[in-house]
Design a protein around this motif. Structure first.
Motif, mmCIF file in Angstrom:
data_model
loop_
_atom_site.group_PDB
_atom_site.id
_atom_site.type_symbol
_atom_site.label_atom_id
_atom_site.label_comp_id
_atom_site.label_asym_id
_atom_site.label_seq_id
_atom_site.Cartn_x
_atom_site.Cartn_y
_atom_site.Cartn_z
ATOM 1 N N MET A 1 54.475 44.397 -61.863
ATOM 2 C CA MET A 1 53.303 44.018 -61.076
ATOM 3 C C MET A 1 53.392 44.576 -59.661
ATOM 4 O O MET A 1 52.402 45.110 -59.125
ATOM 5 N N LEU A 2 54.558 44.473 -59.049
ATOM 6 C CA LEU A 2 54.725 45.000 -57.697
ATOM 7 C C LEU A 2 54.541 46.514 -57.670
ATOM 8 O O LEU A 2 53.957 47.062 -56.727
ATOM 9 N N LYS A 3 55.036 47.203 -58.699
ATOM 10 C CA LYS A 3 54.859 48.658 -58.779
ATOM 11 C C LYS A 3 53.375 49.010 -58.872
ATOM 12 O O LYS A 3 52.896 49.964 -58.254
ATOM 13 N N PHE A 4 52.620 48.219 -59.635
ATOM 14 C CA PHE A 4 51.183 48.426 -59.776
ATOM 15 C C PHE A 4 50.500 48.326 -58.412
ATOM 16 O O PHE A 4 49.667 49.167 -58.048
ATOM 17 N N VAL A 5 50.859 47.299 -57.643
ATOM 18 C CA VAL A 5 50.258 47.090 -56.319
ATOM 19 C C VAL A 5 50.642 48.237 -55.378
ATOM 20 O O VAL A 5 49.792 48.757 -54.631
ATOM 21 N N ILE A 6 51.888 48.662 -55.416
ATOM 22 C CA ILE A 6 52.356 49.763 -54.561
ATOM 23 C C ILE A 6 51.634 51.063 -54.895
ATOM 24 O O ILE A 6 51.195 51.804 -54.001
#
Length: 648
Positions: free
Chosen positions: A141-146
């Motif tokens: 999820m964090l990678k998606f946001v980044i």
């Protein structure tokens, strides 16, 4: 504005065909028999009303507050269940609006948030009792946001605070008619503004889940813009009854009113004196001011009988709700014999003042005789549990409070769901212990089935012997002061020994272990996580066993008022005291109880009323040290209420 008519009825009355042409609002206090009234009138409509009785497709819709209430109504419908659909409001919206009108849902998401959601999978609701991101890998999820925001720095948001990003439904309700209104997302202040939409995009397009508030929002918005969807519901449901209407969210009220603007007859049932869910958006005015603005008359019905409680208890409850001039109940409790009636009606309200040993012993006697203790909050409820140390009470309170700002109701987790990792682990070890003490392989299999699909055909003498052996090893030396977490860890350690390899390989899996903690058990932040794990590890076997078998159980003797709503007992001890946020004192409540306003003080009085009205035969009020008895004497003077102070 529609005309208004008010009629007093009993719970056994069946509404006439003429009455069923109008929208209706039924005021029904505690013990009034509102479920009986609802079910019997629904049966009558299903049997005699042509639009339902002569159609396979048209139904009566009943919306109620909890899954338990859904099951209760369904169980009473008998052969009429095919003509009725019973849902919670969220269940109804998911089944009849969100699922069939996915394109409208995706269009709203695109238009209002500029988020594209493909149509490959259905968007549905979060699993009840679990966070919306349960089972989701945080790193993905964090990678998606980044990737979306082209961030150059690493993000460290927890799953909890990302899962809390959702539509601000309060802002929508208050500002929806403003010319410059734009729907907003709300979140923790630690979430950067530019990350809110990407987080929500991941939840809607990848996780494909809606929060409970978002279900209400999108349900209303779909009906608001799609006349076909609205027409479909009006045709299918010529009658909609909404139980416990005083607990409804404002968005739910908007949705119900929207359906009722044409053809569908709406009946709402509730009691303003039992509106105690302001933290979920419910307000007494939602029920008091409810109307459907069309040509139909809105009829107010009042059921003022009380089948639950004795005359004395009903009169005391009437004192608490005396500012509500609309409803003053009369006890119509039935008795099998005259002697039973005399015995029950002779019992006074008993005020227990202070915390000395005499009072504590009286409370213990009532609990031992089937009574329950109702408190304002669990921290206080835990303090009434018998035979546990004060330090353990503090641990229970802290562990419970760690879930305060999460969607997890830890009581429901323990009594019903068992999805939270440590809850399942504790349940496992208690079942295994029961198998150990009773010599029951059935309980041992129940324990292992919490984690593995056990094939009975694989069971043989060697496996059964290993199960017995490891149980003997784990529970040897067990005492009330043993840490439950340490016992589970002992099981995991022993299971890895070579002598238990058959049990692992043939029944459970080579790498099987009983997990105790996972990320969603923890509220947020490393310090809180460490504190939570430390506190859980300090719970003794005796305390945690009581928590699962006496406190958070189907026949619990200790409960908060919110958990007790809808329940009843012969003997009730009310130990509710206002907290610092209630803005009132017990002395104020007894001097001048007010229930109709939407203040914290009035809501506390309503909470007190709910607690007292749970009692069928005996009501005990536990008051703090130093409470002035003269306040009680003055307040109850001339109100036909028998009472006494203990000890006598």
């Amino acid at each position: 504005m529609a005309d208004k008519v008010e009629t007093t009825i009993s719970s056994g009355d069946i509404l006439s065909e003429e009455q069923l042409k109008n929208h209706m609002k039924i005021f029904a206090g505690p013990g009034a028999g509102k479920t009986h009234f609802l079910v019997e009138n629904v049966k009558n409509i299903a049997m005699t009303y042509p639009s339902v009785a002569q159609s396979r497709n048209r139904k009566i819709l009943c919306v109620t507050y909890t899954n338990a209430a859904v099951e209760e109504i369904q169980s009473r419908l008998d052969r009429f269940s095919d003509s009725v659909e019973v849902f919670t409001i969220h269940g109804f919206i998911i089944e009849h609006i969100i699922k069939p009108f996915q394109k409208d849902l995706r269009d709203i998401i695109r238009e209002e948030f500029d988020i594209e959601v493909n149509d490959k999978k259905t968007i549905t609701s979060q699993v009840e009792g679990l966070g919306i991101l349960h089972g989701v890998e945080k790193e993905n999820m964090l990678k998606f946001v980044i990737d979306i925001t082209s961030e150059s720095t690493e993000l460290s948001y927890s799953k909890k605070i990302m899962g809390d990003v959702q539509i601000d439904t309060t802002h929508f309700f208050e500002k929806r008619n403003d010319d410059d209104f734009k729907v907003q997302l709300k979140s923790s202040s630690s979430i950067a503004e530019q990350h809110k939409v990407p987080i929500k995009e991941y939840i809607w397009s990848v996780v494909r889940k809606l929060t409970h508030d978002e279900i209400l929002y999108f349900g209303y918005r779909v009906l608001e813009r799609n006349s076909t969807a609205l027409y479909t519901l009006r045709v299918k449901f010529p009658f909609i009854f909404v139980d416990e209407f005083q607990d409804t969210n404002p968005l739910q009220t908007l949705l119900i009113k929207l359906i009722g603007e044409k053809s569908t007859v709406i009946g709402v049932i509730g009691d303003v004196a039992q509106s105690i869910y302001s933290f979920q958006g419910a307000r007494p005015s939602q029920f008091n001011d409810f109307s459907v603005c069309d040509s139909k008359i809105l009829t107010d019905y009042i059921i003022d009988g009380n089948r639950r409680s004795t005359v004395n208890i009903v009169n005391f409850c009437n004192f608490i709700r005396k500012s509500d001039t609309r409803v003053s109940q009369t006890s119509i409790r039935l008795y099998k014999t005259d002697s039973e009636k005399v015995a029950a009606e002779a019992k006074p309200i008993r005020f227990l003042v202070g915390n000395d040993d005499v009072i504590k012993n009286q409370i213990a006697e009532v609990i031992n005789d089937g009574g329950v203790v109702l408190t304002r909050a669990w921290a206080k409820a835990f303090s009434y549990i018998r035979d546990i140390e004060d330090e353990q009470v503090k641990l229970l309170s802290s562990i419970y409070n760690s879930y305060y700002n999460t969607p997890i109701d830890i009581r429901v987790e323990i009594t019903e769901l068992g999805n939270v990792t440590w809850v399942r682990a504790f349940r496992f070890i208690f079942l295994l212990h029961k198998a150990f003490t009773d010599g029951s392989f059935v309980d041992a299999l129940k324990a292992f089935r919490l984690y593995a699909d056990i094939d009975r055909r694989k069971l043989n003498f060697k496996l059964l012997r290993q199960i017995k052996t490891i149980a003997d090893e784990v529970f040897v030396g067990l005492s009330d002061t043993s840490s439950t977490v340490s016992i589970i860890k002992k099981f995991n350690t022993n299971l890895q020994e070579t002598k238990h390899s058959i049990l692992r390989i043939e029944l459970l899996g080579e790498d099987f272990t009983v997990p105790i903690f996972d990320e969603y058990d923890l509220t947020s932040g490393s310090k809180k996580s460490l504190k939570f794990m430390d506190e859980l590890s300090k719970l003794t076997w005796a305390t945690s066993y009581k928590l699962f078998t006496e406190v958070f159980s189907a026949d619990s003797k200790y409960m908060t008022v919110h958990q007790a709503k809808g329940l009843e007992w012969d003997k009730v001890i009310v130990a509710a005291e206002p907290n610092k946020f209630d803005g009132t004192k017990l002395t104020d409540m007894y001097s001048s109880p007010q229930i109709l306003k939407e203040t914290s003080a009035d809501e506390f009085v309503r909470m007190y009323y709910v607690a007292c009205s749970r009692a069928r035969e005996e009501l005990y009020i536990h008051l703090p040290d130093g409470f002035d008895k003269k306040i009680i004497e003055t307040a109850l003077s001339g109100r036909n209420i028998r009472y006494e102070f203990a000890p006598v």
